[in-house]
Design a protein around this motif. Structure first.
Motif, short mmCIF file in Angstrom:
data_model
loop_
_atom_site.label_atom_id
_atom_site.label_comp_id
_atom_site.label_asym_id
_atom_site.label_seq_id
_atom_site.Cartn_x
_atom_site.Cartn_y
_atom_site.Cartn_z
N ASP A 13 -13.00 58.27 21.63
CA ASP A 13 -12.40 58.55 20.32
C ASP A 13 -12.90 57.59 19.25
OD1 ASP A 13 -10.78 60.48 21.53
OD2 ASP A 13 -9.16 59.03 21.88
N ALA A 14 -13.21 56.35 19.68
CA ALA A 14 -13.59 55.33 18.71
C ALA A 14 -14.39 54.24 19.41
CB ALA A 14 -12.34 54.72 18.08
N MET A 15 -15.03 53.41 18.57
CA MET A 15 -15.72 52.23 19.11
C MET A 15 -15.38 51.03 18.26
SD MET A 15 -19.78 52.50 18.12
CE MET A 15 -19.98 54.10 18.84
N LEU A 16 -15.35 49.89 18.93
CA LEU A 16 -15.11 48.61 18.29
C LEU A 16 -16.45 47.88 18.21
CD1 LEU A 16 -13.31 46.20 17.34
CD2 LEU A 16 -13.08 45.61 19.76
N ILE A 17 -16.84 47.51 17.00
CA ILE A 17 -18.10 46.78 16.81
C ILE A 17 -17.76 45.36 16.39
CG2 ILE A 17 -20.23 46.64 15.46
CD1 ILE A 17 -20.19 49.68 15.28
N SER A 18 -18.28 44.39 17.15
CA SER A 18 -17.96 42.99 16.90
C SER A 18 -19.18 42.10 16.75
CB SER A 18 -17.07 42.46 18.02
OG SER A 18 -17.73 42.60 19.27
N ILE A 37 -14.10 49.48 13.28
CA ILE A 37 -13.61 50.56 14.15
C ILE A 37 -14.22 51.84 13.60
CG2 ILE A 37 -11.62 51.91 14.91
CD1 ILE A 37 -11.50 49.24 16.19
N ILE A 38 -15.00 52.51 14.44
CA ILE A 38 -15.65 53.76 14.06
C ILE A 38 -15.00 54.88 14.86
CG2 ILE A 38 -17.85 55.00 13.87
CD1 ILE A 38 -17.79 52.30 12.31
N SER A 85 -9.35 56.55 23.82
CA SER A 85 -10.47 55.92 24.53
C SER A 85 -11.31 55.14 23.52
CB SER A 85 -11.33 56.97 25.24
OG SER A 85 -11.80 57.92 24.32
N LEU A 86 -11.47 53.85 23.79
CA LEU A 86 -12.14 52.93 22.87
C LEU A 86 -13.34 52.29 23.55
CD1 LEU A 86 -12.01 51.39 20.10
CD2 LEU A 86 -10.72 49.63 21.34
N ALA A 87 -14.52 52.53 23.01
CA ALA A 87 -15.73 51.88 23.51
C ALA A 87 -15.87 50.54 22.79
CB ALA A 87 -16.96 52.75 23.25
N PHE A 88 -16.59 49.62 23.40
CA PHE A 88 -16.79 48.30 22.81
C PHE A 88 -18.17 47.78 23.17
CE2 PHE A 88 -15.26 47.67 27.02
CZ PHE A 88 -15.89 46.53 27.48
N GLU A 89 -18.61 46.76 22.48
CA GLU A 89 -19.91 46.15 22.76
C GLU A 89 -19.72 45.12 23.87
OE1 GLU A 89 -22.44 45.72 18.88
OE2 GLU A 89 -20.37 45.08 18.50
N GLY A 90 -20.08 45.50 25.07
CA GLY A 90 -19.89 44.62 26.22
C GLY A 90 -20.70 43.35 26.15
N ASN A 91 -21.81 43.38 25.43
CA ASN A 91 -22.64 42.18 25.32
C ASN A 91 -22.26 41.31 24.12
OD1 ASN A 91 -23.54 43.88 23.31
ND2 ASN A 91 -25.71 43.66 23.79
N ALA A 92 -21.18 41.66 23.43
CA ALA A 92 -20.80 40.90 22.24
C ALA A 92 -19.33 40.48 22.23
CB ALA A 92 -21.09 41.72 20.99
N LEU A 93 -18.46 41.30 22.76
CA LEU A 93 -17.03 40.98 22.76
C LEU A 93 -16.78 39.88 23.78
CD1 LEU A 93 -14.45 42.05 21.34
CD2 LEU A 93 -14.06 43.43 23.37
N PHE A 112 -10.18 51.58 27.94
CA PHE A 112 -10.96 50.51 27.33
C PHE A 112 -12.04 50.06 28.31
CE2 PHE A 112 -10.89 45.98 25.56
CZ PHE A 112 -11.59 46.32 24.42
N SER A 113 -12.75 51.05 28.89
CA SER A 113 -13.70 50.73 29.95
C SER A 113 -15.15 51.07 29.61
CB SER A 113 -13.30 51.46 31.23
OG SER A 113 -13.34 52.86 31.01
N THR A 114 -15.41 51.60 28.42
CA THR A 114 -16.78 52.01 28.06
C THR A 114 -17.47 50.90 27.29
OG1 THR A 114 -16.08 54.31 27.96
CG2 THR A 114 -18.18 53.77 26.94
N SER A 115 -18.43 50.27 27.94
CA SER A 115 -19.20 49.20 27.32
C SER A 115 -20.50 49.78 26.76
CB SER A 115 -19.52 48.12 28.36
OG SER A 115 -20.38 47.16 27.82
N LEU A 116 -20.80 49.43 25.52
CA LEU A 116 -22.00 49.95 24.87
C LEU A 116 -22.94 48.83 24.46
CD1 LEU A 116 -20.29 52.39 22.35
CD2 LEU A 116 -21.31 53.01 24.54
N ASP A 117 -24.22 49.13 24.39
CA ASP A 117 -25.21 48.23 23.79
C ASP A 117 -25.83 49.02 22.64
OD1 ASP A 117 -27.24 46.56 23.04
OD2 ASP A 117 -28.15 46.40 25.03
N LEU A 118 -25.56 48.59 21.42
CA LEU A 118 -26.00 49.33 20.23
C LEU A 118 -27.36 48.87 19.70
CD1 LEU A 118 -22.56 49.45 18.39
CD2 LEU A 118 -23.59 51.18 19.87
N THR A 119 -28.00 47.96 20.42
CA THR A 119 -29.29 47.43 19.98
C THR A 119 -30.31 48.54 19.76
OG1 THR A 119 -28.83 45.45 21.26
CG2 THR A 119 -31.10 45.75 20.54
N GLU A 120 -30.34 49.51 20.65
CA GLU A 120 -31.31 50.62 20.54
C GLU A 120 -31.18 51.35 19.21
OE1 GLU A 120 -33.69 51.91 22.80
OE2 GLU A 120 -33.43 50.03 23.90
N LEU A 121 -29.95 51.49 18.72
CA LEU A 121 -29.74 52.21 17.47
C LEU A 121 -30.34 51.47 16.27
CD1 LEU A 121 -26.06 53.47 17.87
CD2 LEU A 121 -28.18 54.71 18.30
#
Length: 186
Positions: A13-18, A37-38, A85-93, A112-121
């Motif tokens: 539903d959303a992602m947390l960017i930190s 929060i996106i 459901s909230l995704a987050f940056e696992g390599n930053a939080l 709160f289990s979806t870890s993302l890496d947004l570097t590719e974007l």
């Protein structure tokens, strides 16, 4: 748009960017102590009162001012938006932040289990970003040429370069900042 595609692909539903680089890249905001929060429909920037004016000048995101702490305001917003459901940056939080969020979101059963890496974007540039990079390169090239022509002499070598930087860059930019002709982050 890129972020929303990531949300859909991960069934969130959303992602947390930190991560600071991602905060700046996706929102345009250059301040500190901020989370994004996106959601599929909205973009929120959570920051404190030191940065609300700057944020309003730099981003089109909905600005949420926090007074009780960044994490507690983030939890409050997630609950208010009914995020399941909230995704987050696992390599930053950081670990303590993750634990705080997980503990304080458990009562509404947020996944709160979806870890993302947004570097590719950030790596893949669109046409607008490529044009801005080209413009920056041209400005840099012109600045280097100017410094080489005016900041070096056969008699004194490069001693006068600091004077040229002061006269042609530092003073004019300082005056524009004082007159508020230049906004933060420009």
């Amino acid at each position: 748009e890129k972020l929303r595609k990531v949300l859909q692909a991960n069934y969130c539903d959303a992602m947390l960017i930190s991560k600071e680089e991602n905060l700046h890249y996706f929102s345009g905001f250059t301040g500190d102590d901020t989370f994004l929060i996106i959601t599929l429909n909205d973009c929120f920037l959570i920051t404190d009162s030191r940065y609300t004016k700057q944020a309003s000048e730099q981003t089109s995101f909905t600005i949420i001012e926090q007074k009780t702490g960044l994490l507690s305001k983030t939890v409050e917003l997630i609950k208010k938006l009914n995020i399941n459901s909230l995704a987050f940056e696992g390599n930053a939080l950081i670990f303590n932040q993750y634990n705080y969020l997980a503990k304080n979101l458990i009562d509404i059963e947020v996944d709160f289990s979806t870890s993302l890496d947004l570097t590719e974007l950030r790596i893949i540039k669109d046409e607008n970003e490529i044009e801005l990079i080209k413009k920056a390169i041209n400005i840099s090239d012109e600045a280097i040429k100017n410094l080489a022509l005016n900041g070096f002499s056969s008699k004194y070598g490069a001693r006068q370069i600091s004077g040229v930087i002061r006269a042609q860059l530092a003073r004019p930019i300082s005056k524009k900042i004082v007159r508020e002709e230049v906004k933060s982050g420009q």
